[in-house]
Design an enzyme around this catalytic site. Structure first.
Site, PDB file in Angstrom:
ATOM      1  N   LYS A  26     -12.704   8.637 -19.901  1.00 12.07           N
ATOM      2  CA  LYS A  26     -14.098   8.860 -20.260  1.00 12.07           C
ATOM      3  C   LYS A  26     -14.334   8.510 -21.728  1.00 12.07           C
ATOM      4  O   LYS A  26     -15.262   7.778 -22.057  1.00 12.07           O
ATOM      5  CB  LYS A  26     -14.436  10.335 -20.014  1.00 12.07           C
ATOM      6  N   MET A 107     -11.765  18.886 -13.764  1.00 14.62           N
ATOM      7  CA  MET A 107     -11.934  19.461 -15.083  1.00 14.62           C
ATOM      8  C   MET A 107     -13.391  19.831 -15.272  1.00 14.62           C
ATOM      9  O   MET A 107     -14.280  19.109 -14.865  1.00 14.62           O
ATOM     10  CB  MET A 107     -11.558  18.430 -16.147  1.00 14.62           C
ATOM     11  N   ARG A 352     -16.884   3.852 -15.430  1.00 11.85           N
ATOM     12  CA  ARG A 352     -15.482   3.680 -15.071  1.00 11.85           C
ATOM     13  C   ARG A 352     -15.439   2.752 -13.869  1.00 11.85           C
ATOM     14  O   ARG A 352     -16.454   2.552 -13.199  1.00 11.85           O
ATOM     15  CB  ARG A 352     -14.835   5.020 -14.714  1.00 11.85           C
ATOM     16  N   HIS A 468     -19.030  16.115  -3.628  1.00  8.33           N
ATOM     17  CA  HIS A 468     -17.581  16.243  -3.716  1.00  8.33           C
ATOM     18  C   HIS A 468     -16.896  15.705  -2.472  1.00  8.33           C
ATOM     19  O   HIS A 468     -15.961  14.910  -2.534  1.00  8.33           O
ATOM     20  CB  HIS A 468     -17.212  17.717  -3.934  1.00  8.33           C
ATOM     21  N   ARG A 574      15.580  -2.166  17.687  1.00  8.60           N
ATOM     22  CA  ARG A 574      16.532  -1.156  18.148  1.00  8.60           C
ATOM     23  C   ARG A 574      16.708  -1.321  19.650  1.00  8.60           C
ATOM     24  O   ARG A 574      15.724  -1.386  20.379  1.00  8.60           O
ATOM     25  CB  ARG A 574      16.011   0.240  17.874  1.00  8.60           C
ATOM     26  N   ARG A 630      19.773  -4.821  16.511  1.00  6.67           N
ATOM     27  CA  ARG A 630      20.832  -3.857  16.201  1.00  6.67           C
ATOM     28  C   ARG A 630      21.507  -3.435  17.494  1.00  6.67           C
ATOM     29  O   ARG A 630      20.848  -3.030  18.450  1.00  6.67           O
ATOM     30  CB  ARG A 630      20.244  -2.643  15.507  1.00  6.67           C
ATOM     31  N   SER A 777      21.441  -5.339   5.951  1.00  8.42           N
ATOM     32  CA  SER A 777      20.118  -4.749   6.015  1.00  8.42           C
ATOM     33  C   SER A 777      20.290  -3.292   5.604  1.00  8.42           C
ATOM     34  O   SER A 777      21.029  -2.542   6.243  1.00  8.42           O
ATOM     35  CB  SER A 777      19.567  -4.856   7.431  1.00  8.42           C
ATOM     36  N   GLY A 779      19.696   0.223   5.631  1.00 14.60           N
ATOM     37  CA  GLY A 779      19.046   1.192   6.521  1.00 14.60           C
ATOM     38  C   GLY A 779      18.755   2.425   5.695  1.00 14.60           C
ATOM     39  O   GLY A 779      19.518   3.395   5.691  1.00 14.60           O
ATOM     40  N   ASN A 781      16.716   4.848   5.870  1.00 13.83           N
ATOM     41  CA  ASN A 781      16.508   6.180   6.466  1.00 13.83           C
ATOM     42  C   ASN A 781      17.827   6.938   6.480  1.00 13.83           C
ATOM     43  O   ASN A 781      17.941   8.041   5.940  1.00 13.83           O
ATOM     44  CB  ASN A 781      15.991   6.081   7.896  1.00 13.83           C
ATOM     45  N   ASP A 782      18.837   6.338   7.109  1.00 15.66           N
ATOM     46  CA  ASP A 782      20.127   7.020   7.157  1.00 15.66           C
ATOM     47  C   ASP A 782      20.796   7.048   5.788  1.00 15.66           C
ATOM     48  O   ASP A 782      21.495   8.002   5.457  1.00 15.66           O
ATOM     49  CB  ASP A 782      21.042   6.341   8.186  1.00 15.66           C
ATOM     50  N   CYS A 844      15.353  -2.068   6.151  1.00 17.78           N
ATOM     51  CA  CYS A 844      14.675  -1.822   7.424  1.00 17.78           C
ATOM     52  C   CYS A 844      14.358  -0.346   7.649  1.00 17.78           C
ATOM     53  O   CYS A 844      14.054   0.067   8.746  1.00 17.78           O
ATOM     54  CB  CYS A 844      15.510  -2.363   8.580  1.00 17.78           C
ATOM     55  N   TYR A 864      13.953  -9.710   1.983  1.00 17.91           N
ATOM     56  CA  TYR A 864      12.824  -9.291   2.805  1.00 17.91           C
ATOM     57  C   TYR A 864      12.777  -7.780   2.941  1.00 17.91           C
ATOM     58  O   TYR A 864      13.753  -7.079   2.676  1.00 17.91           O
ATOM     59  CB  TYR A 864      12.892  -9.932   4.210  1.00 17.91           C
TER      60      TYR A 864
HETATM   61  P1  ADP Z   1     -17.226  15.005 -14.502  1.00 17.10           P
HETATM   62  O1  ADP Z   1     -16.004  14.334 -14.967  1.00 17.10           O
HETATM   63  O2  ADP Z   1     -17.023  16.142 -13.610  1.00 17.10           O
HETATM   64  O3  ADP Z   1     -18.244  14.004 -13.986  1.00 17.10           O
HETATM   65  P2  ADP Z   1     -18.733  14.975 -16.914  1.00 17.10           P
HETATM   66  O4  ADP Z   1     -18.169  15.342 -18.209  1.00 17.10           O
HETATM   67  O5  ADP Z   1     -18.876  13.523 -16.676  1.00 17.10           O
HETATM   68  O6  ADP Z   1     -17.887  15.657 -15.785  1.00 17.10           O
HETATM   69  O7  ADP Z   1     -20.129  15.683 -16.858  1.00 17.10           O
HETATM   70  C1  ADP Z   1     -20.691  16.400 -15.822  1.00 17.10           C
HETATM   71  C2  ADP Z   1     -22.174  16.051 -15.775  1.00 17.10           C
HETATM   72  O8  ADP Z   1     -22.803  16.371 -16.985  1.00 17.10           O
HETATM   73  C3  ADP Z   1     -22.418  14.589 -15.543  1.00 17.10           C
HETATM   74  O9  ADP Z   1     -23.437  14.415 -14.635  1.00 17.10           O
HETATM   75  C4  ADP Z   1     -22.796  14.067 -16.875  1.00 17.10           C
HETATM   76  O10 ADP Z   1     -23.612  12.954 -16.787  1.00 17.10           O
HETATM   77  C5  ADP Z   1     -23.477  15.266 -17.508  1.00 17.10           C
HETATM   78  N1  ADP Z   1     -23.336  15.230 -18.967  1.00 17.10           N
HETATM   79  C6  ADP Z   1     -22.191  15.239 -19.656  1.00 17.10           C
HETATM   80  N2  ADP Z   1     -22.401  15.135 -20.970  1.00 17.10           N
HETATM   81  C7  ADP Z   1     -23.734  15.080 -21.127  1.00 17.10           C
HETATM   82  C8  ADP Z   1     -24.577  14.945 -22.262  1.00 17.10           C
HETATM   83  N3  ADP Z   1     -24.087  14.843 -23.495  1.00 17.10           N
HETATM   84  N4  ADP Z   1     -25.900  14.901 -22.052  1.00 17.10           N
HETATM   85  C9  ADP Z   1     -26.394  14.991 -20.789  1.00 17.10           C
HETATM   86  N5  ADP Z   1     -25.659  15.109 -19.693  1.00 17.10           N
HETATM   87  C10 ADP Z   1     -24.329  15.154 -19.842  1.00 17.10           C
HETATM   88 MG    MG Z   2     -18.630  12.378 -14.932  1.00 15.79          MG
HETATM   89 MG    MG Z   3      20.782   4.357  11.068  1.00 18.11          MG
END
Ligand code: ADP
Ligand code: MG
Ligand code: MG
Length: 887
Positions: A26, A107, A352, A468, A574, A630, A777, A779, A781-782, A844, A864
Site C-alpha cells: 500500500k 489488518m 495494486r 469479503h 501403474r 511400472r 524416475s 518416486g 511419494n515413497d 512421478c 521431465y
Molecule cells: P484495507 O487494506 O482493508 O482495504 P485500507 O487501509 O485500504 O484497508 O482502508 C480501509 C478503507 O478506508 C478503504 O476503503 C480506504 O479507501 C479508506 N481510507 C483509508 N485511508 C483513507 C483516507 N485517508 N481518507 C479516506 N478514506 C480512507
Molecule cells: Mg484497501
Molecule cells: Mg512407490
C-alpha cells in the site's frame, strides 16, 4: 541514522513502487501514485523494518521513530493546511496497515483519527456541515474502540439501532447532527464502561495507539491463518501508513468506491466497480449498504435502477477514467483501486495489481500481449499455474434440468454442488471427512477463512461483488454466489429459507458462481473449453519451458484426457490397477495364492492376454510418445480375498480347498507391508510375474507398431530398487524376455529399462544403480515416506499440526520437502549422471503437478515431470515459469 519513515504526497514521494519490502504494498504504491502526479492525500509510511524491530525488541520502537513521525506529520500538516489536534483547523488522518502483499481484511484500518470533543467542533465549523462532523466522530470512536481498544463493534451498532427505534426511523441517513452528537457521547460512555477507563481524547495518544494496533495485528490469529494459507513468511512484517483523511461522507457530491481497471471476474476490458454516495471507505467493502455500479453498462447488465457513477457524477467519472488509463499504462497490469470523492474532487487511496479469477488472468494476460502492453514472457509469468485448476474444472451443463431456488451475485465463477453447512468449523470438519460442502453464511468475515478454504463453494445472503466473501473466494478459486438477498439463514437452527422453501443443514444444493444461480439438489456439469486464450497461453508456455511434462495414467480414459491436456508421454503407468478389473482379480488371486511355480504360471498365462490388451490400448493412444510402465509394485496382500464368497470364487478357479486357501492367505500377512514383500522384491522372488508383464509389454508394442506404423517407446520401470544387483538381475530377465519375443515375432522395438528412485539408499547409491539403468524416475511419494520415515496413510493424525506449528512449511506430500527429500533427488540425479551422462531423469510422485516442486525439478535439471492428467497444464505453465525465472 536509519530512515524509519517515508513521506508521500503533493506530487512527490520518498518511496517507489519497487520498495514493497520496506514500505508494504500500500505504502509503496501510494508513493508511486503521488510521484505520478495523481491526486493522493499526503501521508507517511512507517517501514516494515520498524515492525521487525518492534517484535525483536519486546514491542519497543526504535528511539528515533517518534521524531521522524513528528517531522513527517508536520509536512502533511503544511501540505493540507491543517494541524493535528488543532481545535480550529484539525488535521484528521487514517492509520492503515500494509504488508508486502495485500492481505484482504486481515489488518484493521482506523479512519478519522485526530477527533475529540474539541476538534470535532473545528471540523463542523470548517466544513460547514455539522452532521458530517459528528458522523465522522462517532465512526472514529466506534472504529478506534473496536480495532485498537478491543471493544466489539456490535455494542455500537446496538446503540444506533436503539436510537433509531426511539426516534422511529429506519435508516442511518435519517439521523441528523444532533443524533450523531448524542450517539458519540453514548459511544464514549460505552467504551469507558467496557474498558474501565475513558476513551483517549489526546490525539497523540490516539495516533500511537493506532500504530501499535497495526503492528499488534500482524500477530493476531486470523492474520496468521491467512499467511499460512498463502505462504507468507511471518518475518516480513507490516508497514503502517498515516494519511490525511479525505471525506466521502460530506454529502451528495461526495462518495467512496472501489474499482478494477478490467473486469476481475471475466477479464473483459471494461471498467468494473462499485461506489456509494455520501459514505466512507469501509462501507463499500463491509456490504452494509448495497453499492451502485460504476458504469452505465454494468448497471444495465445487472438490471439495476440506482444510477451508475458514470451517470450521476459524469465529471468525476471522467477523472477516474483518466487515472485508470494512466495506471494501466504505468503498471502494465490490471489495477484494483480505492478512491474517495470529496465535494466533487477525486482522491486516490490505493492501487495494486488486482486479484482475478483464472479466467480473467488468462484473458487479461493474452489481451495485454495483443495490446502491446506486455510481452509473451510476462504473460506467461502473469498466470498462476495453480489457478488454472479453476479453468480445468467443470461448469454446469446448460441443458441439465435445474430447480432454481434463487439468484445472487455471480461473485466468483465455477459451479459446485455439496451439502449445506452454516459455519466454518463444520465446513472444515465435513470436508475433512470427504464431503463436498457449500458454506452458507449471512456474510463472511476473516474468521471464516478456514471454512471457506475447506468448502467447494460459498453462498452469502448479504454483500456485494467486493464483499469479503467475494474477494476471498475469487482469490481461493472457490465458486461463490454473494448477496442472495432472498435467503434467510438461521445458522443456529440449521436451516435457511427462501421464498417459502426450506433447506436444512446437510441438504444438497448447487451454486453457479458464474451466473449467481442457487439450485436445489445436484446439477450435471460439463468439461471445460481448452481452446482460445488457454491455448494461446499454453503455446507460449511450451515455447519457454525446458522440462517435458508427462502424465501418470493407468487407464485409456486417463491417457486420452492427458494427451488432450498436452502430456508428452506417460511417466508412470501403474500395472496393479489393471489387476483389479472385473474377472481378472480372480486370476490375480489365483496367481498369488498358488502353492507352486506351476500354479502361478497357469494363472499368469490367463493374465497375459489381458495385460497385453491394456498396454495395446495405452500404446495406441500415446503412439509416438514414451510410455513408462511400472512392473508390479504393491504388496500382494492388497489383492487377497477378504470375504468368504471371494475365497470361494478363487477356490473354484484353482480347484483348491477353501480352508487351505485361507491358510495360505494368512501366511502372506505382513506386519509392515509398505516395507515388506513388494516392488522389485516380488520380481526377485517370483520372476515369472515380471516376465509375464515384460512379455505383455513387448508383444503389445510390436502389435501396435505393426498396426499403426508408428513407433512405440516402452520404458520398463522396476520399482523399489535399493541395490544395483536387484536392478541388474531384473534387467537381465527383461532383456531375456525381449530377445525371446523378438525372435518369436521376427521384429524388434526400441525399449529402455530403468528404475524408480524411491528409497534413500537408491538415491545415495545412484552412481552404482545407474550402471544398469537407462533412466531414473524419482518416486517422490515413497521417497518422502522413506526419507522422513512417515507413512502417508497415518500422517493425518499429526501432519496438520506439524504444518500449523511450522515444523514443516508445507505438507511434504503436496509440495516436495526441498531440504530433505529434495536433497536426495538432487544427489540421486548427480550421482546417476556421473555414471551415465545421458541418463534420462524424471519425477512421478504427486509433486509432479505442484508448481513449487516443478520449479525444483527444473532447477535440479530433470528431463521431465509426470503428474495426473488434470495437472498437466499446470505443470506446463509452472515449468515455463521456472525456465523464465532461471534466465
Ligand atoms: P484495507 O487494506 O482493508 O482495504 P485500507 O487501509 O485500504 O484497508 O482502508 C480501509 C478503507 O478506508 C478503504 O476503503 C480506504 O479507501 C479508506 N481510507 C483509508 N485511508 C483513507 C483516507 N485517508 N481518507 C479516506 N478514506 C480512507
Ligand atoms: Mg484497501
Ligand atoms: Mg512407490
Amino acid at each position: 541514522m536509519t530512515k524509519w519513515v517515508y513521506s508521500f504526497g503533493g506530487g512527490s514521494a520518498d518511496g517507489r513502487a519497487d520498495m514493497k519490502n520496506l514500505l508494504g504494498g500500500k505504502g509503496a504504491n501510494l508513493a508511486e501514485m503521488a510521484s505520478l502526479g495523481l491526486p493522493v492525500p499526503p501521508g507517511l509510511t512507517i517501514t516494515t523494518e520498524v515492525c521487525t524491530y518492534y517484535y525483536d525488541n519486546g514491542r519497543q520502537y526504535p528511539a528515533e521513530l517518534e521524531a521522524q513521525v513528528n517531522d513527517a506529520l508536520k509536512a502533511v500538516e503544511a501540505s493540507v493546511g491543517a494541524k493535528f489536534g488543532d481545535s480550529d483547523n484539525p488535521l484528521l488522518v487514517s492509520v492503515r496497515s500494509g504488508a508486502r502483499v495485500s492481505m484482504p481484511g486481515m489488518m484493521d484500518t482506523v479512519l478519522n483519527l485526530g477527533l475529540n470533543d474539541e476538534t470535532v467542533q473545528g471540523l463542523a465549523r470548517n466544513s460547514g456541515n455539522e452532521r458530517f462532523a459528528w458522523d465522522s466522530y462517532r465512526r472514529f470512536i466506534q472504529m478506534y474502540s473496536d480495532v485498537v481498544l478491543g471493544v466489539d463493534h456490535y455494542h455500537f451498532e446496538e446503540l444506533i439501532e436503539i436510537h433509531k427505534e426511539e426516534k422511529g426511523v429506519d435508516l442511518d441517513t435519517d439521523l441528523d447532527a444532533d443524533d450523531w452528537r448524542e450517539l458519540a457521547g453514548k459511544f464514549k460512555a460505552k467504551t469507558e464502561e467496557e474498558l474501565g477507563r475513558p476513551f483517549p481524547l489526546d490525539v497523540k495518544e490516539q495516533l500511537w495507539g493506532a500504530i501499535g494496533a497495526v503492528f499488534g495485528s500482524w500477530r493476531i490469529e486470523r492474520a496468521k491463518v491467512y499467511r499460512k494459507l498463502n505462504n507468507i513468511p511471518e518475518a516480513w512484517g507490516t508497514a503502517v501508513n498515516v494519511q490525511a483523511m479525505v471525506f466521502g461522507n460530506m454529502g451528495e457530491t461526495s462518495a467512496t468506491g472501489v474499482a478494477f481497471t478490467r473486469d476481475p471476474s471475466t477479464g473483459e476490458n471494461e471498467y468494473y466497480g462499485e461506489y456509494l454516495i455520501n459514505a466512507q471507505g469501509e462501507d463499500v467493502v463491509a456490504g452494509i449498504r448495497t453499492p451502485q455500479n460504476l458504469t452505465k453498462r454494468a448497471r444495465e447488465k445487472a438490471g439495476a435502477t440506482a444510477p451508475s457513477m458514470e451517470e450521476s457524477m459524469p465529471d468525476v467519472y471522467g477523472q477516474l477514467a483518466d487515472v485508470f488509463a494512466k495506471l494501466e499504462k504505468h503498471y502494465r497490469d490490471m489495477q484494483d483501486i480505492e478512491f474517495t470523492v470529496q465535494n466533487g474532487k477525486l482522491w486516490m487511496l490505493q492501487t495494486r495489481a488486482g486479484k482475478r479469477t483464472a479466467k480473467a488472468a488468462l484473458k487479461i494476460a493474452v489481451e495485454m500481449v495483443a495490446e502491446g502492453l506486455i510481452d509473451e514472457e510476462t504473460a506467461v509469468m502473469r498466470v498462476e499455474p495453480g489457478a488454472l485448476d479453476q479453468l480445468l474444472h467443470p461448469t454446469l451443463d446448460p441443458d441439465a434440468p435445474r430447480d432454481i431456488l434463487t439468484r445472487g451475485l455471480p461473485a466468483s465463477p465455477g459451479a459446485a454442488s455439496g451439502i449445506v453447512v452454516f459455519d466454518a468449523d463444520t465446513a472444515e470438519e465435513k470436508a475433512k471427512a470427504g464431503e463436498a460442502v457449500i458454506l452458507c453464511r449471512i456474510e463472511t468475515s476473516p474468521e471464516d477463512i478456514h471454512g471457506m478454504h475447506a468448502a467447494k463453494g460459498i453462498l452469502t445472503a448479504r454483500g456485494g461483488m467486493t464483499s469479503h466473501a467475494a474477494v476471498v473466494a475469487r482469490g481461493m478459486g472457490r465458486p461463490c454466489v454473494s448477496g442472495a438477498g432472498q435467503i434467510r439463514i438461521d445458522g443456529k437452527a440449521g436451516v435457511m429459507t427462501c421464498m417459502g422453501r426450506e433447506i436444512k443443514a446437510g441438504d444438497i444444493i448447487t451454486i453457479d458462481g458464474g451466473s449467481g444461480e442457487v439450485m436445489i439438489g445436484e446439477v450435471k456439469t460439463l468439461q471445460p473449453e481448452l481452446a482460445g486464450d488457454f491455448a494461446s497461453l499454453m503455446v507460449w508456455a511450451d515455447k519457454y519451458r525446458k522440462l517435458k511434462v508427462r502424465t501418470n495414467a493407468d487407464t485409456p480414459t486417463d491417457t486420452s484426457a492427458a494427451r488432450e491436456f498436452g502430456a508428452e508421454g506417460i511417466g508412470l503407468c501403474r500395472t496393479e490397477h489393471m489387476f483389479f478389473e472385473g474377472e481378472r482379480i480372480i486370476a490375480v488371486r489365483q496367481m498369488i495364492l498358488a502353492e507352486d511355480l506351476k500354479g502361478r504360471k497357469e494363472a499368469l498365462a490367463k493374465l497375459l492376454p489381458m495385460q497385453k490388451g491394456d498396454f495395446e490400448e495405452i500404446f495406441k493412444i500415446m503412439r509416438g510418445l514414451p510410455v513408462t510402465i511400472r512392473l508390479l509394485d504393491p504388496p500382494l496382500h492388497e489383492f487377497l480375498p477378504r470375504e468368504d464368497d471371494e475365497f470361494e470364487d478363487v477356490a473354484n478357479a484353482i480347484g483348491m480347498d477353501v480352508k487351505k486357501l485361507k491358510q495360505r492367505a494368512n501366511e502372506l500377512h505382513e506386519f509392515n507391508p509398505m516395507l515388506g514383500h513388494r516392488g522389485c522384491r516380488l520380481g526377485i522372488t517370483y520372476p515369472e510375474i515380471y516376465e509375464m508383464q515384460a512379455r505383455a509389454i513387448f508383444e503389445a508394442a510390436l502389435a501396435v507398431e505393426a498396426d499403426t506404423g508408428e513407433t512405440v517407446v516402452p520404458e520398463i520401470m522396476i520399482p523399489l530398487v535399493a541395490t544395483e544387483s536387484e536392478l541388474a538381475i531384473l534387467r537381465g530377465k527383461v532383456e531375456a524376455v525381449a530377445e525371446e519375443v523378438f525372435a518369436e515375432k521376427g521384429a524388434k522395438v526400441d525399449y529402455m529399462v530403468g528404475t524408480m528412485i524411491e528409497l534413500p539408499r537408491a538415491a545415495i547409491a545412484a552412481n552404482k544403480i545407474a550402471n544398469s539403468a537407462d533412466f531414473f524416475s524419482f518416486g517422490t511419494n515413497d521417497l518422502t515416506q522413506t526419507a522422513i520415515g512417515i507413512s502417508r496413510d497415518d500422517a493425518g493424525r499429526f501432519l496438520d499440526q506439524y504444518v500449523k506449528m511450522d515444523i514443516f512449511a508445507q505438507d511434504p506430500f503436496v509440495s516436495i520437502d526441498i531440504d530433505g527429500v529434495g536433497e536426495l533427488v538432487k544427489l540421486g540425479a548427480e550421482r546417476g549422471r556421473s555414471t551415465k551422462a545421458d541418463l534420462k531423469l524424471g519425477i512421478c510422485g504427486e509433486h509432479g503437478g505442484d508448481p513449487a516442486s516443478v520449479e525444483f525439478c527444473h532447477n535440479v535439471g530433470l528431463d521431465y515431470v509426470s503428474c495426473s492428467p488434470f495437472r498437466v497444464p499446470i505443470a506446463r505453465l509452472a515449468a515455463a515459469q521456472a525456465a523464465l525465472k532461471d534466465r
